[in-house]
Design a protein around this motif. Structure first.
Motif, PDB file in Angstrom:
ATOM      1  N   PRO A  50      -0.336 -11.726  16.567  1.00  0.00           N
ATOM      2  CA  PRO A  50      -0.318 -10.356  16.991  1.00  0.00           C
ATOM      3  C   PRO A  50       1.277  -9.811  17.694  1.00  0.00           C
ATOM      4  O   PRO A  50       1.633  -8.671  17.729  1.00  0.00           O
ATOM      5  N   ASP A  51       1.891 -10.987  17.975  1.00  0.00           N
ATOM      6  CA  ASP A  51       3.457 -10.524  18.557  1.00  0.00           C
ATOM      7  C   ASP A  51       4.368 -10.417  17.456  1.00  0.00           C
ATOM      8  O   ASP A  51       5.552 -10.293  17.856  1.00  0.00           O
ATOM      9  N   ALA A  52       4.161 -10.772  16.314  1.00  0.00           N
ATOM     10  CA  ALA A  52       5.139 -10.399  15.319  1.00  0.00           C
ATOM     11  C   ALA A  52       5.871  -9.310  15.050  1.00  0.00           C
ATOM     12  O   ALA A  52       5.022  -8.375  15.140  1.00  0.00           O
ATOM     13  N   LEU A  53       7.083  -9.188  14.924  1.00  0.00           N
ATOM     14  CA  LEU A  53       7.796  -8.057  14.655  1.00  0.00           C
ATOM     15  C   LEU A  53       8.271  -7.662  13.369  1.00  0.00           C
ATOM     16  O   LEU A  53       8.977  -8.456  12.603  1.00  0.00           O
ATOM     17  N   ILE A  54       7.281  -6.770  12.640  1.00  0.00           N
ATOM     18  CA  ILE A  54       7.205  -6.614  11.086  1.00  0.00           C
ATOM     19  C   ILE A  54       8.140  -5.353  10.764  1.00  0.00           C
ATOM     20  O   ILE A  54       8.019  -4.261  11.392  1.00  0.00           O
ATOM     21  N   SER A  55       9.263  -5.535   9.799  1.00  0.00           N
ATOM     22  CA  SER A  55       9.670  -4.609   9.367  1.00  0.00           C
ATOM     23  C   SER A  55       9.392  -4.111   7.867  1.00  0.00           C
ATOM     24  O   SER A  55       8.954  -5.180   7.088  1.00  0.00           O
ATOM     25  N   ILE A  56       9.121  -2.850   7.694  1.00  0.00           N
ATOM     26  CA  ILE A  56       8.539  -2.612   6.191  1.00  0.00           C
ATOM     27  C   ILE A  56       9.837  -1.915   5.526  1.00  0.00           C
ATOM     28  O   ILE A  56      10.505  -1.191   5.882  1.00  0.00           O
ATOM     29  N   ASP A  57       9.820  -2.813   4.448  1.00  0.00           N
ATOM     30  CA  ASP A  57      10.920  -2.615   3.445  1.00  0.00           C
ATOM     31  C   ASP A  57      10.645  -1.457   2.317  1.00  0.00           C
ATOM     32  O   ASP A  57       9.901  -1.841   1.436  1.00  0.00           O
ATOM     33  N   THR A  58      10.973  -0.283   2.615  1.00  0.00           N
ATOM     34  CA  THR A  58      10.446   0.894   1.710  1.00  0.00           C
ATOM     35  C   THR A  58      11.203   1.979   1.983  1.00  0.00           C
ATOM     36  O   THR A  58      11.707   2.290   2.859  1.00  0.00           O
ATOM     37  N   PHE A  59      11.407   2.683   0.740  1.00  0.00           N
ATOM     38  CA  PHE A  59      12.110   3.946   0.769  1.00  0.00           C
ATOM     39  C   PHE A  59      11.247   5.339   0.888  1.00  0.00           C
ATOM     40  O   PHE A  59      11.653   6.381   0.669  1.00  0.00           O
ATOM     41  N   ARG A  60       9.975   5.014   0.870  1.00  0.00           N
ATOM     42  CA  ARG A  60       8.875   6.120   0.710  1.00  0.00           C
ATOM     43  C   ARG A  60       8.373   6.440   2.157  1.00  0.00           C
ATOM     44  O   ARG A  60       7.905   5.397   2.967  1.00  0.00           O
ATOM     45  N   ALA A  61       8.189   7.760   2.727  1.00  0.00           N
ATOM     46  CA  ALA A  61       8.007   8.117   3.845  1.00  0.00           C
ATOM     47  C   ALA A  61       6.546   7.695   3.929  1.00  0.00           C
ATOM     48  O   ALA A  61       6.098   7.131   4.906  1.00  0.00           O
ATOM     49  N   SER A  62       5.781   8.046   2.981  1.00  0.00           N
ATOM     50  CA  SER A  62       4.297   7.655   3.126  1.00  0.00           C
ATOM     51  C   SER A  62       3.784   6.300   3.166  1.00  0.00           C
ATOM     52  O   SER A  62       2.980   6.127   4.096  1.00  0.00           O
ATOM     53  N   VAL A  63       4.550   5.349   2.857  1.00  0.00           N
ATOM     54  CA  VAL A  63       4.243   4.065   3.021  1.00  0.00           C
ATOM     55  C   VAL A  63       4.914   3.530   4.316  1.00  0.00           C
ATOM     56  O   VAL A  63       4.257   2.679   4.941  1.00  0.00           O
ATOM     57  N   ALA A  64       5.934   4.129   4.689  1.00  0.00           N
ATOM     58  CA  ALA A  64       6.460   3.869   5.905  1.00  0.00           C
ATOM     59  C   ALA A  64       5.558   4.170   7.058  1.00  0.00           C
ATOM     60  O   ALA A  64       5.037   3.517   7.998  1.00  0.00           O
ATOM     61  N   ARG A  65       4.991   5.427   7.057  1.00  0.00           N
ATOM     62  CA  ARG A  65       3.895   5.683   7.795  1.00  0.00           C
ATOM     63  C   ARG A  65       2.688   4.948   7.956  1.00  0.00           C
ATOM     64  O   ARG A  65       2.447   4.459   9.257  1.00  0.00           O
ATOM     65  N   GLN A  66       2.208   4.588   6.887  1.00  0.00           N
ATOM     66  CA  GLN A  66       0.981   4.104   6.771  1.00  0.00           C
ATOM     67  C   GLN A  66       1.127   2.225   7.220  1.00  0.00           C
ATOM     68  O   GLN A  66       0.268   1.937   8.028  1.00  0.00           O
ATOM     69  N   ALA A  67       2.491   1.714   7.075  1.00  0.00           N
ATOM     70  CA  ALA A  67       2.702   0.452   7.475  1.00  0.00           C
ATOM     71  C   ALA A  67       2.836   0.490   8.987  1.00  0.00           C
ATOM     72  O   ALA A  67       2.390  -0.393   9.727  1.00  0.00           O
ATOM     73  N   ILE A  68       3.623   1.458   9.586  1.00  0.00           N
ATOM     74  CA  ILE A  68       3.671   1.751  11.042  1.00  0.00           C
ATOM     75  C   ILE A  68       2.508   1.915  11.775  1.00  0.00           C
ATOM     76  O   ILE A  68       1.993   1.138  12.798  1.00  0.00           O
ATOM     77  N   GLU A  69       1.574   2.704  11.086  1.00  0.00           N
ATOM     78  CA  GLU A  69       0.183   3.057  11.731  1.00  0.00           C
ATOM     79  C   GLU A  69      -0.843   1.560  11.621  1.00  0.00           C
ATOM     80  O   GLU A  69      -1.471   1.305  12.481  1.00  0.00           O
TER      81      GLU A  69
END
Length: 284
Positions: free
Chosen positions: A95-114
């Motif tokens: 649960p404490d892992a800091l995950i970076s989402i490697d994407t250039f697409r806003a929709s994928v970035a938003r879903q990953a952050i959510e």
């Protein structure tokens, strides 16, 4: 030795200290990433993440779209279907892992952050999706989400034909500066800069950038360096990517000596060792 002025990142309210450089482990959820050993299937993801975290990774970078030269196009839906289950699976176990989402697409970035990711790593620096900057700014209204602004020209399919610069160092700095001004105007506070080694650059240009990496400290922002097992290393040494760990460590060490704040790597333990050893040098 030069260092970026800013020494902290706010990741969803968690303060990350970059006084000692951090390591970001690469998890490629793709079938065609240039380094075969970095391709991780969903069933192996959690154990690979566990290993990287145990070896000292501060961040885990998850990508579902290969950005190697000539990479095959993947739809946003396919990309999201690859990465979102991985984000959720890792956070279920760590649960404490800091995950970076490697994407250039806003929709994928938003879903990953959510879904719980903490950082957006955009190889295009906002050039391939006009909604990316406003999406990052919108997300940052509710939680602090650092954004990695990388330099690239064109697309993964065309970038290697766009390597003409008057001066690669000053041109990359100028192009990053334009994008950084746009982000600041949107109110974004935590921006990490990546010169984009291997993206619309020849091996000679990559070495020029690394030689002058300290010039990028004029921005006073943390620098992320991604040289791990790249073509610049194995073509220069006339070896294969699978044999490029030693070369990676050499160039990572050079980057650390020039003030890199984050190393993005396939091999976490070796990068952490490079950080620990360079930190013992008295000119830090």
């Amino acid at each position: 030795m030069p260092k970026a002025t800013k020494k902290t990142l706010n990741c969803r309210g968690r303060l990350v200290d970059l006084a000692q450089p951090a390591v970001m482990g690469i998890l490629n959820i793709t079938p065609d990433s240039f380094f075969a050993d970095s391709r991780v299937s969903l069933d192996k993801t959690v154990s690979t993440a566990e290993k990287m975290l145990a070896e000292g990774a501060t961040f885990l970078d998850i990508g579902g779209y290969s950005t190697r030269p000539g990479a095959i196009e993947v739809s946003p839906i396919q990309e999201a279907d690859r990465v979102l289950p991985v984000v959720e699976a890792i956070l279920d176990s760590f649960p404490d892992a800091l995950i970076s989402i490697d994407t250039f697409r806003a929709s994928v970035a938003r879903q990953a952050i959510e879904s719980g990711a903490s950082i957006i790593n955009d190889v295009s620096g906002g050039t391939l999706d006009s909604a990316m900057f406003t999406t990052v700014a919108d997300l940052s209204k509710y939680m602090s989400i650092p954004y990695i602004l990388m330099h690239m020209r064109g697309t993964p399919q065309t970038m290697q034909s766009l390597t003409t610069y008057k001066n690669v160092v000053t041109d990359v700095i100028d192009e990053l500066a334009i994008r950084l001004v746009e982000l600041r105007a949107l109110g974004l506070k935590d921006v990490i800069l990546d010169p984009g080694f291997g993206f619309a650059k020849t091996p000679k240009q990559n070495f020029d950038l690394l030689s002058h990496l300290d010039d990028f400290h004029l921005f006073n922002e943390p620098l992320l360096i991604g040289l791990s097992r790249k073509t610049t290393i194995w073509k220069t040494l006339t070896i294969k990517a699978e044999e490029a760990l030693n070369g990676t460590t050499v160039l990572n060490t050079a980057a650390l000596l020039k003030g890199a704040s984050i190393l993005r790597v396939h091999d976490v333990r070796e990068a952490v060792e490079a950080v620990k050893l360079t930190q013992q040098l008295t000119f830090f």
